[in-house]
Structures are given as C-alpha cells and as structure tokens.
Write a protein that holds these residues in place. Structure first.
Motif, PDB file in Angstrom:
ATOM      1  N   LYS A  97       0.849  -1.186   0.000  1.00 17.75           N
ATOM      2  CA  LYS A  97       0.000   0.000   0.000  1.00 17.75           C
ATOM      3  C   LYS A  97       0.889   1.242   0.000  1.00 17.75           C
ATOM      4  O   LYS A  97       2.033   1.207   0.469  1.00 17.75           O
ATOM      5  N   ASP A  98       0.360   2.333  -0.528  1.00 20.06           N
ATOM      6  CA  ASP A  98       1.104   3.587  -0.504  1.00 20.06           C
ATOM      7  C   ASP A  98       1.305   4.016   0.944  1.00 20.06           C
ATOM      8  O   ASP A  98       0.401   3.853   1.777  1.00 20.06           O
ATOM      9  N   LYS A 118       2.215  -2.361   4.869  1.00 21.65           N
ATOM     10  CA  LYS A 118       1.062  -3.246   4.680  1.00 21.65           C
ATOM     11  C   LYS A 118       0.914  -3.601   3.202  1.00 21.65           C
ATOM     12  O   LYS A 118       1.161  -2.780   2.327  1.00 21.65           O
ATOM     13  N   ASP A 171      -1.171  -4.677  -0.213  1.00 19.60           N
ATOM     14  CA  ASP A 171      -2.404  -4.246  -0.853  1.00 19.60           C
ATOM     15  C   ASP A 171      -3.027  -5.437  -1.584  1.00 19.60           C
ATOM     16  O   ASP A 171      -2.352  -6.433  -1.850  1.00 19.60           O
ATOM     17  N   GLU A 172      -4.277  -5.312  -1.911  1.00 17.76           N
ATOM     18  CA  GLU A 172      -4.939  -6.332  -2.726  1.00 17.76           C
ATOM     19  C   GLU A 172      -4.244  -6.413  -4.079  1.00 17.76           C
ATOM     20  O   GLU A 172      -3.495  -5.518  -4.460  1.00 17.76           O
ATOM     21  N   ARG A 173      -4.518  -7.475  -4.796  1.00 19.73           N
ATOM     22  CA  ARG A 173      -3.959  -7.572  -6.142  1.00 19.73           C
ATOM     23  C   ARG A 173      -4.907  -8.337  -7.042  1.00 19.73           C
ATOM     24  O   ARG A 173      -5.659  -9.204  -6.602  1.00 19.73           O
ATOM     25  N   ASN A 199      -6.580  -9.990   0.297  1.00 21.95           N
ATOM     26  CA  ASN A 199      -5.625  -9.820   1.385  1.00 21.95           C
ATOM     27  C   ASN A 199      -4.472 -10.805   1.228  1.00 21.95           C
ATOM     28  O   ASN A 199      -4.507 -11.907   1.779  1.00 21.95           O
TER      29      ASN A 199
END
Length: 152
Positions: free
Chosen positions: A37-38, A59, A61-63, A135
C-alpha cells in the motif's frame, strides 16, 4: 508428465476433479510478490516536496491476478462435463488455490470474470480467469478466511 497433485482448488485436486492445470505463466503470476500500500504522506502547499511516514512494517495491498487455466479431457463430452463442474466451483466466488510447490501457502482468490475462452481439438480448453486476492497477507493454513467475517 503428470499434472496430478500439482494444484488444489478448494481442497480438491484440480486435475483429477476437473482436468484443470495452470500453465507456467499463471504459476509465476501466483508467485509474484504482492504489492504494498502507498505510505501515509502529507503534501502541503506550504512545504517543498511531501512528507512520507517511514513505516517499519508496510502493509500489503490487494492484487488482481489473471490465471490461464487449461482443462484436459478425453473427449468432447468429458470436456463439457468437466467445464460445467468447474464453472459451478467458480460460482462459489472464493477459491483457495494451493500448489505442491508451496505446501503451506493458500492463495485465497475471488473469481471476477473469464476474459477469454478457446476450445482446441475437442479435448482441451484454455481460458483466462480474472481473480482478485483481497488480502495477500492471509495465506497461511492457520489464517482465518476473512471473507465472511467482514462487516462492510
């Protein structure tokens, strides 16, 4: 070369159950590092550049993942039988993918769509599945499937 015991989907041997196997490119797609995540940042008109919070534990991020799936069958009738059974498994939306190469990793992917379908020689079908891993940090066997436990 046998494809048995190579890929499991929702606890079932994909090749034995549906004649399904992944090509090498799709296997590589599963293994790709997950995106981060940014970081938290602040960009103010009163300051040069921007402030970025240094995170000790970033953390994930989704992908989105595209998997090219192939179904092998002995004949045309067997192909349609396996295809219909596999489509019914996809309609459950959440698919847990496990490979023999990472026995302790479960990829919890949500089926989104099928972007391409080709049938070859009446015994082999190839199609691309668009999947989402909400996740990527939730890949362990002991991890809880957070799909149904989320209040949105």
């Amino acid at each position: 070369m046998t494809r048995k015991n190579e890929l499991y989907i929702n606890g079932k041997d994909a090749f034995t159950t549906w004649g399904v196997f992944l090509n090498d490119k799709s296997l590589s797609s599963l293994l790709e590092p997950e995106p981060l995540k940014d970081p938290v940042s602040n960009k103010s008109a009163t300051m040069d550049g921007k402030q970025v919070r240094r995170e000790l534990t970033p953390k994930v991020d989704e992908r989105d993942v595209t998997l090219t799936i192939q179904i092998y069958a002995a004949n045309r009738y067997d192909l349609f039988h396996k295809l219909l059974a596999f489509k019914s498994e996809l309609k459950k939306r959440r698919c847990e993918f496990c490979t023999c190469y990472e026995s302790n990793v479960i990829y919890r992917l949500d089926y989104k769509s099928c972007s391409q379908y080709k049938s070859h020689h009446r015994g082999l079908a190839t199609f691309s599945l668009k999947m989402n891993e909400p996740n990527p940090a939730n890949r362990g066997k002991e991890d809880v499937d957070d799909y149904e436990n989320t209040d949105i």
